[in-house]
Design a protein around this motif. Structure first.
Motif, PDB file in Angstrom:
ATOM      1  N   UNK A 124       0.855  -1.182   0.000  1.00 46.84           N
ATOM      2  CA  UNK A 124       0.000   0.000   0.000  1.00 46.84           C
ATOM      3  C   UNK A 124       0.893   1.234   0.000  1.00 46.84           C
ATOM      4  N   UNK A 159       0.761   5.317   0.309  1.00 48.34           N
ATOM      5  CA  UNK A 159      -0.051   6.476   0.666  1.00 48.34           C
ATOM      6  C   UNK A 159       0.673   7.724   0.193  1.00 48.34           C
ATOM      7  N   UNK A 178      -3.833  10.231  -1.905  1.00 45.18           N
ATOM      8  CA  UNK A 178      -4.137   9.067  -2.741  1.00 45.18           C
ATOM      9  C   UNK A 178      -3.689   7.779  -2.058  1.00 45.18           C
ATOM     10  N   UNK A 179      -4.475   6.745  -2.306  1.00 43.42           N
ATOM     11  CA  UNK A 179      -4.170   5.400  -1.835  1.00 43.42           C
ATOM     12  C   UNK A 179      -3.895   4.562  -3.071  1.00 43.42           C
ATOM     13  N   UNK A 180      -2.710   3.992  -3.155  1.00 40.29           N
ATOM     14  CA  UNK A 180      -2.387   3.157  -4.310  1.00 40.29           C
ATOM     15  C   UNK A 180      -2.041   1.765  -3.805  1.00 40.29           C
ATOM     16  N   UNK A 181      -2.833   0.787  -4.199  1.00 32.88           N
ATOM     17  CA  UNK A 181      -2.611  -0.589  -3.760  1.00 32.88           C
ATOM     18  C   UNK A 181      -2.004  -1.379  -4.909  1.00 32.88           C
ATOM     19  N   UNK A 182      -0.830  -1.896  -4.632  1.00 37.35           N
ATOM     20  CA  UNK A 182      -0.080  -2.616  -5.662  1.00 37.35           C
ATOM     21  C   UNK A 182      -0.042  -4.091  -5.326  1.00 37.35           C
ATOM     22  N   UNK A 183      -0.297  -4.906  -6.315  1.00 36.17           N
ATOM     23  CA  UNK A 183      -0.112  -6.346  -6.172  1.00 36.17           C
ATOM     24  C   UNK A 183       1.146  -6.688  -6.973  1.00 36.17           C
ATOM     25  N   UNK A 184       2.209  -6.997  -6.245  1.00 35.90           N
ATOM     26  CA  UNK A 184       3.521  -7.168  -6.870  1.00 35.90           C
ATOM     27  C   UNK A 184       4.002  -8.606  -6.746  1.00 35.90           C
ATOM     28  N   UNK A 185       4.924  -8.973  -7.616  1.00 38.24           N
ATOM     29  CA  UNK A 185       5.542 -10.294  -7.513  1.00 38.24           C
ATOM     30  C   UNK A 185       6.226 -10.420  -6.151  1.00 38.24           C
ATOM     31  N   UNK A 238      12.836  -0.992  -5.080  1.00 39.06           N
ATOM     32  CA  UNK A 238      12.076  -0.966  -6.329  1.00 39.06           C
ATOM     33  C   UNK A 238      10.759  -0.218  -6.132  1.00 39.06           C
ATOM     34  N   UNK A 284       9.370   3.249  -7.839  1.00 36.03           N
ATOM     35  CA  UNK A 284       8.050   3.436  -8.467  1.00 36.03           C
ATOM     36  C   UNK A 284       7.393   4.720  -7.958  1.00 36.03           C
ATOM     37  N   UNK A 344       6.910   7.736 -10.550  1.00 37.38           N
ATOM     38  CA  UNK A 344       5.559   7.826 -11.108  1.00 37.38           C
ATOM     39  C   UNK A 344       4.474   8.175 -10.098  1.00 37.38           C
ATOM     40  N   UNK A 345       4.469   7.495  -8.961  1.00 35.33           N
ATOM     41  CA  UNK A 345       3.259   7.545  -8.120  1.00 35.33           C
ATOM     42  C   UNK A 345       3.099   8.853  -7.369  1.00 35.33           C
ATOM     43  N   UNK A 399       3.595   0.901   2.860  1.00 40.03           N
ATOM     44  CA  UNK A 399       3.186   0.026   3.962  1.00 40.03           C
ATOM     45  C   UNK A 399       2.995  -1.392   3.454  1.00 40.03           C
ATOM     46  N   UNK A 424       9.297  -1.436 -14.920  1.00 36.31           N
ATOM     47  CA  UNK A 424       9.109  -2.189 -13.670  1.00 36.31           C
ATOM     48  C   UNK A 424       8.422  -3.514 -13.980  1.00 36.31           C
ATOM     49  N   UNK A 434       6.860  -7.415 -12.769  1.00 35.90           N
ATOM     50  CA  UNK A 434       6.213  -8.102 -11.663  1.00 35.90           C
ATOM     51  C   UNK A 434       5.020  -7.362 -11.081  1.00 35.90           C
ATOM     52  N   UNK A 445       1.370  -6.944 -10.816  1.00 31.99           N
ATOM     53  CA  UNK A 445       0.242  -7.793 -11.178  1.00 31.99           C
ATOM     54  C   UNK A 445      -1.080  -7.040 -11.203  1.00 31.99           C
ATOM     55  N   UNK A 446      -1.232  -6.099 -10.299  1.00 31.53           N
ATOM     56  CA  UNK A 446      -2.469  -5.318 -10.288  1.00 31.53           C
ATOM     57  C   UNK A 446      -2.224  -4.003  -9.553  1.00 31.53           C
ATOM     58  N   UNK A 453      -4.611  -0.714  -7.941  1.00 31.44           N
ATOM     59  CA  UNK A 453      -5.903  -0.069  -7.691  1.00 31.44           C
ATOM     60  C   UNK A 453      -5.624   1.265  -7.030  1.00 31.44           C
ATOM     61  N   UNK A 483      -7.160   4.524  -4.977  1.00 34.53           N
ATOM     62  CA  UNK A 483      -8.267   5.010  -4.161  1.00 34.53           C
ATOM     63  C   UNK A 483      -7.909   6.330  -3.513  1.00 34.53           C
TER      64      UNK A 483
END
Lengths: 77, 77
Positions: A4, A6, A40-47, A54, A58, A62-63, A74, B30, B32, B34-35, B37, B39
């Protein structure tokens, strides 16, 4: 792995969205609201095994706009 | 008291901003990812003792569009 990020405006940077929310809450009759900041809340699903550096890269590339925004990461391993 | 409200699109709701970020991260090289989101993070500075139900009402009436968004409240007493 779920991470996550923030992103917040830095202290001192004007937050018109936060002020609008603050004003609207008061208009709805909510009392005791002293300050509101919107980010903003950005939730990343990473390998699995993606390292903290890394994720930090990001954010910096970018973020977040690091001129006016700060970020916290977090849930990273 | 500091309270943090996280507002997310519900699962299944298309998140074009998240897709754009996902695509941009890949474009920057970058691997890996995967997703993604995206918010909102809303940080409230409230009078001490503001109860959870009041904060929940703020979310339902203003901070989140509960048709397509869910919210979580963190850091409340």
């Amino acid at each position: 792995m779920q991470v996550r990020v923030l992103v917040r405006l830095k202290p001192g940077v004007l937050d018109p969205q936060g002020r609008a929310v603050h004003h609207a809450l008061e208009g709805l009759g909510f009392e005791g609201v002293e300050d509101v900041r919107v980010g903003r809340l950005i939730e990343l699903d990473l390998a699995d095994g993606t390292d903290h550096d890394t994720i930090k890269a990001m954010c910096e590339r970018l973020l977040a706009n690091t001129v006016v925004e700060s970020f916290t990461i977090e849930g990273a391993a």
